[in-house]
Design a protein around this motif. Structure first.
Motif, PDB file in Angstrom:
ATOM      1  N   ILE A  48       0.841  -1.195   0.000  1.00 53.92           N
ATOM      2  CA  ILE A  48       0.000   0.000   0.000  1.00 53.92           C
ATOM      3  C   ILE A  48       0.876   1.244   0.000  1.00 53.92           C
ATOM      4  O   ILE A  48       1.808   1.363   0.797  1.00 53.92           O
ATOM      5  CB  ILE A  48      -0.920   0.019   1.231  1.00 53.92           C
ATOM      6  N   ILE A  49       0.581   2.156  -0.931  1.00 55.33           N
ATOM      7  CA  ILE A  49       1.241   3.462  -0.982  1.00 55.33           C
ATOM      8  C   ILE A  49       0.166   4.519  -0.733  1.00 55.33           C
ATOM      9  O   ILE A  49      -0.777   4.644  -1.512  1.00 55.33           O
ATOM     10  CB  ILE A  49       1.922   3.701  -2.339  1.00 55.33           C
ATOM     11  N   LEU A  50       0.298   5.242   0.352  1.00 54.08           N
ATOM     12  CA  LEU A  50      -0.662   6.288   0.692  1.00 54.08           C
ATOM     13  C   LEU A  50      -0.094   7.634   0.265  1.00 54.08           C
ATOM     14  O   LEU A  50       1.018   7.998   0.653  1.00 54.08           O
ATOM     15  CB  LEU A  50      -0.921   6.278   2.199  1.00 54.08           C
ATOM     16  N   VAL A  51      -0.860   8.366  -0.544  1.00 56.05           N
ATOM     17  CA  VAL A  51      -0.430   9.681  -1.014  1.00 56.05           C
ATOM     18  C   VAL A  51      -1.222  10.746  -0.265  1.00 56.05           C
ATOM     19  O   VAL A  51      -2.444  10.826  -0.394  1.00 56.05           O
ATOM     20  CB  VAL A  51      -0.629   9.837  -2.535  1.00 56.05           C
ATOM     21  N   LEU A  52      -0.507  11.535   0.529  1.00 54.13           N
ATOM     22  CA  LEU A  52      -1.121  12.584   1.351  1.00 54.13           C
ATOM     23  C   LEU A  52      -0.374  13.892   1.152  1.00 54.13           C
ATOM     24  O   LEU A  52       0.856  13.901   1.050  1.00 54.13           O
ATOM     25  CB  LEU A  52      -1.034  12.221   2.830  1.00 54.13           C
ATOM     26  N   PRO A  53      -1.088  15.025   1.123  1.00 53.95           N
ATOM     27  CA  PRO A  53      -0.386  16.310   1.127  1.00 53.95           C
ATOM     28  C   PRO A  53       0.545  16.386   2.327  1.00 53.95           C
ATOM     29  O   PRO A  53       0.192  15.943   3.424  1.00 53.95           O
ATOM     30  CB  PRO A  53      -1.519  17.339   1.232  1.00 53.95           C
ATOM     31  N   LYS A  54       1.702  16.932   2.121  1.00 52.82           N
ATOM     32  CA  LYS A  54       2.704  16.975   3.195  1.00 52.82           C
ATOM     33  C   LYS A  54       2.158  17.644   4.442  1.00 52.82           C
ATOM     34  O   LYS A  54       2.431  17.216   5.576  1.00 52.82           O
ATOM     35  CB  LYS A  54       3.957  17.701   2.692  1.00 52.82           C
ATOM     36  N   GLN A  55       1.345  18.700   4.270  1.00 51.07           N
ATOM     37  CA  GLN A  55       0.844  19.453   5.409  1.00 51.07           C
ATOM     38  C   GLN A  55      -0.233  18.696   6.194  1.00 51.07           C
ATOM     39  O   GLN A  55      -0.633  19.131   7.274  1.00 51.07           O
ATOM     40  CB  GLN A  55       0.299  20.820   4.964  1.00 51.07           C
ATOM     41  N   GLN A  56      -0.710  17.572   5.656  1.00 51.49           N
ATOM     42  CA  GLN A  56      -1.727  16.778   6.352  1.00 51.49           C
ATOM     43  C   GLN A  56      -1.147  15.544   7.038  1.00 51.49           C
ATOM     44  O   GLN A  56      -1.851  14.856   7.778  1.00 51.49           O
ATOM     45  CB  GLN A  56      -2.820  16.344   5.369  1.00 51.49           C
ATOM     46  N   GLN A  57       0.111  15.260   6.797  1.00 53.65           N
ATOM     47  CA  GLN A  57       0.671  13.998   7.273  1.00 53.65           C
ATOM     48  C   GLN A  57       0.798  13.935   8.795  1.00 53.65           C
ATOM     49  O   GLN A  57       0.570  12.883   9.401  1.00 53.65           O
ATOM     50  CB  GLN A  57       2.016  13.743   6.592  1.00 53.65           C
ATOM     51  N   ALA A  58       1.130  15.034   9.436  1.00 51.44           N
ATOM     52  CA  ALA A  58       1.232  15.038  10.896  1.00 51.44           C
ATOM     53  C   ALA A  58      -0.137  14.797  11.534  1.00 51.44           C
ATOM     54  O   ALA A  58      -0.254  14.052  12.521  1.00 51.44           O
ATOM     55  CB  ALA A  58       1.825  16.369  11.374  1.00 51.44           C
ATOM     56  N   TYR A  59      -1.178  15.402  10.965  1.00 49.08           N
ATOM     57  CA  TYR A  59      -2.527  15.207  11.489  1.00 49.08           C
ATOM     58  C   TYR A  59      -2.956  13.751  11.328  1.00 49.08           C
ATOM     59  O   TYR A  59      -3.581  13.162  12.224  1.00 49.08           O
ATOM     60  CB  TYR A  59      -3.507  16.136  10.781  1.00 49.08           C
ATOM     61  N   TRP A  60      -2.612  13.162  10.172  1.00 49.04           N
ATOM     62  CA  TRP A  60      -2.926  11.756   9.936  1.00 49.04           C
ATOM     63  C   TRP A  60      -2.248  10.870  10.983  1.00 49.04           C
ATOM     64  O   TRP A  60      -2.870   9.952  11.523  1.00 49.04           O
ATOM     65  CB  TRP A  60      -2.511  11.357   8.525  1.00 49.04           C
ATOM     66  N   HIS A  68      -5.601   4.069  17.429  1.00 55.91           N
ATOM     67  CA  HIS A  68      -4.782   2.853  17.532  1.00 55.91           C
ATOM     68  C   HIS A  68      -4.770   2.100  16.202  1.00 55.91           C
ATOM     69  O   HIS A  68      -4.927   0.878  16.157  1.00 55.91           O
ATOM     70  CB  HIS A  68      -5.306   1.953  18.657  1.00 55.91           C
ATOM     71  N   PHE A  69      -4.598   2.873  15.145  1.00 56.23           N
ATOM     72  CA  PHE A  69      -4.629   2.301  13.793  1.00 56.23           C
ATOM     73  C   PHE A  69      -3.202   1.988  13.362  1.00 56.23           C
ATOM     74  O   PHE A  69      -2.365   2.877  13.243  1.00 56.23           O
ATOM     75  CB  PHE A  69      -5.265   3.302  12.817  1.00 56.23           C
ATOM     76  N   GLN A  70      -2.941   0.719  13.161  1.00 56.26           N
ATOM     77  CA  GLN A  70      -1.622   0.274  12.744  1.00 56.26           C
ATOM     78  C   GLN A  70      -1.734  -0.470  11.424  1.00 56.26           C
ATOM     79  O   GLN A  70      -2.437  -1.478  11.333  1.00 56.26           O
ATOM     80  CB  GLN A  70      -0.992  -0.632  13.813  1.00 56.26           C
ATOM     81  N   GLU A  71      -1.076   0.032  10.427  1.00 49.79           N
ATOM     82  CA  GLU A  71      -1.087  -0.587   9.105  1.00 49.79           C
ATOM     83  C   GLU A  71       0.262  -0.371   8.456  1.00 49.79           C
ATOM     84  O   GLU A  71       0.917   0.658   8.675  1.00 49.79           O
ATOM     85  CB  GLU A  71      -2.214   0.006   8.240  1.00 49.79           C
ATOM     86  N   ASP A  72       0.663  -1.322   7.648  1.00 45.90           N
ATOM     87  CA  ASP A  72       1.944  -1.242   6.962  1.00 45.90           C
ATOM     88  C   ASP A  72       1.741  -0.579   5.603  1.00 45.90           C
ATOM     89  O   ASP A  72       1.006  -1.107   4.759  1.00 45.90           O
ATOM     90  CB  ASP A  72       2.526  -2.653   6.796  1.00 45.90           C
ATOM     91  N   TYR A  73       2.350   0.590   5.392  1.00 43.69           N
ATOM     92  CA  TYR A  73       2.232   1.274   4.110  1.00 43.69           C
ATOM     93  C   TYR A  73       3.409   2.219   3.934  1.00 43.69           C
ATOM     94  O   TYR A  73       4.106   2.595   4.888  1.00 43.69           O
ATOM     95  CB  TYR A  73       0.912   2.057   4.019  1.00 43.69           C
ATOM     96  N   LEU A  74       3.619   2.601   2.674  1.00 45.91           N
ATOM     97  CA  LEU A  74       4.575   3.649   2.336  1.00 45.91           C
ATOM     98  C   LEU A  74       3.789   4.940   2.173  1.00 45.91           C
ATOM     99  O   LEU A  74       2.595   4.914   1.870  1.00 45.91           O
ATOM    100  CB  LEU A  74       5.314   3.307   1.039  1.00 45.91           C
ATOM    101  N   ILE A  75       4.452   6.075   2.342  1.00 46.75           N
ATOM    102  CA  ILE A  75       3.752   7.343   2.191  1.00 46.75           C
ATOM    103  C   ILE A  75       4.486   8.229   1.191  1.00 46.75           C
ATOM    104  O   ILE A  75       5.717   8.293   1.176  1.00 46.75           O
ATOM    105  CB  ILE A  75       3.584   8.061   3.549  1.00 46.75           C
ATOM    106  N   ALA A  76       3.712   8.866   0.318  1.00 48.13           N
ATOM    107  CA  ALA A  76       4.247   9.784  -0.680  1.00 48.13           C
ATOM    108  C   ALA A  76       3.537  11.120  -0.528  1.00 48.13           C
ATOM    109  O   ALA A  76       2.391  11.190  -0.064  1.00 48.13           O
ATOM    110  CB  ALA A  76       4.050   9.237  -2.093  1.00 48.13           C
ATOM    111  N   ASN A  77       4.216  12.182  -0.925  1.00 43.32           N
ATOM    112  CA  ASN A  77       3.624  13.514  -0.854  1.00 43.32           C
ATOM    113  C   ASN A  77       2.641  13.742  -1.991  1.00 43.32           C
ATOM    114  O   ASN A  77       2.877  13.309  -3.128  1.00 43.32           O
ATOM    115  CB  ASN A  77       4.707  14.592  -0.911  1.00 43.32           C
ATOM    116  N   GLY A  78       1.543  14.424  -1.693  1.00 44.34           N
ATOM    117  CA  GLY A  78       0.606  14.805  -2.733  1.00 44.34           C
ATOM    118  C   GLY A  78       1.209  15.833  -3.662  1.00 44.34           C
ATOM    119  O   GLY A  78       2.109  16.589  -3.289  1.00 44.34           O
ATOM    120  N   GLY A  79       0.721  15.854  -4.900  1.00 44.91           N
ATOM    121  CA  GLY A  79       1.223  16.778  -5.900  1.00 44.91           C
ATOM    122  C   GLY A  79       0.230  17.873  -6.225  1.00 44.91           C
ATOM    123  O   GLY A  79      -0.838  17.980  -5.607  1.00 44.91           O
ATOM    124  N   GLU A  80       0.555  18.657  -7.218  1.00 46.52           N
ATOM    125  CA  GLU A  80      -0.281  19.792  -7.621  1.00 46.52           C
ATOM    126  C   GLU A  80      -1.632  19.339  -8.127  1.00 46.52           C
ATOM    127  O   GLU A  80      -2.654  20.005  -7.915  1.00 46.52           O
ATOM    128  CB  GLU A  80       0.457  20.598  -8.697  1.00 46.52           C
TER     129      GLU A  80
END
Length: 239
Positions: A48-60, A68-80
């Motif tokens: 799983i690759i989760l794409v989130l805007p950088k400014q939302q990642q801390a809130y996520w 208590h949500f634990q899941e294995d995924y990679l994270i990428a920054n959202g684009g324009e």
């Protein structure tokens, strides 16, 4: 190796909320968590690759701790744009990778496991698969300038629209699944305004896409009414 890129870049403007729609609670848990859990139900091995805007990642991350949500995924920054967000997600997949990659809207928490499986199995045979559902309402095609007025007024410009046969149309959903190498090649193109989904990007290269049957519960949550429907879906699945 198979992948899924889950896009979660909404701002919640149509929802009328300060909280991005992918983080709104549905059935006691944020929408995006429902979505990730559904794909994990389909496969424990799926990357799983989760794409989130950088400014939302801390809130996520705060939400993940709170629920208590634990899941294995990679994270990428959202684009324009959606196109650039997907491109960012694809960069986390090795260039020589073999297998399939799907792209799914983070605010579609209810794709059935059967539909997900059909998309991946069809794409494995055909190179592509996108889920669609029939149109159940009458459709009118707008030609030129059409005037819409307040519903209390009886004056509409009806000369510039016509009914079209709905059985010739389908509503498109996600996940849209493709051969990894085909998808990477498609996203090596320059962005165009006509790229509204992954299928349109792949088709621009002259490749056709294969349609599979979707599920009507696989709604895209964009308005307060959608939240009401989503709560009903969660409730019915637990009853």
């Amino acid at each position: 190796m198979d992948y899924i890129i889950i896009l979660a870049g909404g701002k919640g403007l149509r929802m009328g909320s300060d909280i991005p729609k992918q983080f709104l609670p549905i059935g006691g848990m944020p929408v995006l968590m429902h979505t990730l859990k559904r794909f994990r139900e389909y496969s424990k091995e799926l990357k799983i690759i989760l794409v989130l805007p950088k400014q939302q990642q801390a809130y996520w991350q705060t939400l993940c701790e709170e629920y208590h949500f634990q899941e294995d995924y990679l994270i990428a920054n959202g684009g324009e744009t959606r196109f650039h967000s997907i491109k960012n997600g694809l960069q986390l997949i090795p260039d020589d990778a073999q297998g399939l990659v799907g792209v799914h809207d983070g605010v579609r928490p209810f794709p059935s496991v059967e539909v997900i499986r059909n998309c991946y199995e069809t794409a494995r045979r055909e190179g592509s698969a996108i889920p669609v559902i029939p149109v159940v309402e009458t459709i009118r095609h707008l030609e030129g300038n059409v005037n819409f007025v307040n519903v209390q007024c009886s004056m509409f410009n009806v000369q510039c629209s016509r009914t079209v046969p709905r059985d010739e149309y389908r509503l498109v959903q996600t996940p849209q699944v493709f051969d990894i190498q085909l998808h990477k090649k498609a996203y090596a193109q320059d962005y165009r305004d006509s790229f509204t989904d992954d299928a349109s990007v792949v088709e621009s290269m002259g490749h056709s896409v294969v349609l599979v049957e979707g599920n009507r519960e696989n709604i895209k949550i964009t308005t307060p009414f959608d939240c009401i429907v989503a709560e009903a879906i969660v409730h019915s699945s637990h009853s």
